[in-house]
Design a protein around this motif. Structure first.
Motif, PDB file in Angstrom:
ATOM      1  N   THR A   1       0.835  -1.205   0.000  1.00 29.95           N
ATOM      2  CA  THR A   1       0.000   0.000   0.000  1.00 29.95           C
ATOM      3  C   THR A   1       0.863   1.245   0.000  1.00 29.95           C
ATOM      4  OG1 THR A   1      -1.799  -1.132   1.128  1.00 29.95           O
ATOM      5  CG2 THR A   1      -1.769   1.269   1.279  1.00 29.95           C
ATOM      6  N   GLU A   2       1.912   1.252   0.802  1.00 28.55           N
ATOM      7  CA  GLU A   2       2.808   2.420   0.859  1.00 28.55           C
ATOM      8  C   GLU A   2       3.513   2.636  -0.480  1.00 28.55           C
ATOM      9  OE1 GLU A   2       4.524   5.805   2.083  1.00 28.55           O
ATOM     10  OE2 GLU A   2       2.955   4.708   3.127  1.00 28.55           O
TER      11      GLU A   2
ATOM     12  N   PRO B   1       1.236   6.031  -1.402  1.00 27.77           N
ATOM     13  CA  PRO B   1       1.913   6.674  -0.268  1.00 27.77           C
ATOM     14  C   PRO B   1       1.023   7.756   0.357  1.00 27.77           C
ATOM     15  CG  PRO B   1       2.939   7.317  -2.346  1.00 27.77           C
ATOM     16  CD  PRO B   1       1.919   6.270  -2.665  1.00 27.77           C
TER      17      PRO B   1
END
Length: 87
Positions: A80-81, A85
């Motif tokens: 996900t990051e 982000p």
């Protein structure tokens, strides 16, 4: 982060994926122009070396390239990051 994750290599050129990204079951799907295929394949190969627990799938669809990246539960946060982000 899983124990077997290696340090992430520096990208040689930015690959902006976020505008066309969407969350899917166990991962993300990104759609970009097919002309970016080389950049996307290089990114996927670098990430695979860094994080071998990710599953990368590329699908050429006429003028578009769809990249799906799937991760086990312990890899969901870093995934996900990477693609979203700040979310």
């Amino acid at each position: 982060m899983p124990e077997h994750a290696a340090p992430r290599p520096k990208a040689t050129a930015p690959v902006r994926l976020r505008p066309a990204g969407e969350r899917i079951q166990d991962g993300v799907r990104v759609t970009v122009p097919a002309g970016r295929a080389t950049d996307i394949m290089n990114l996927a190969a670098a990430e695979q070396r860094c994080c071998p627990f990710y599953d990368f799938r590329l699908h050429l669809d006429g003028p578009l390239l769809h990249l799906e990246v799937h991760a086990p539960a312990e890899g969901a946060g870093p995934l996900t990051e990477l693609f979203f982000p700040g979310d």
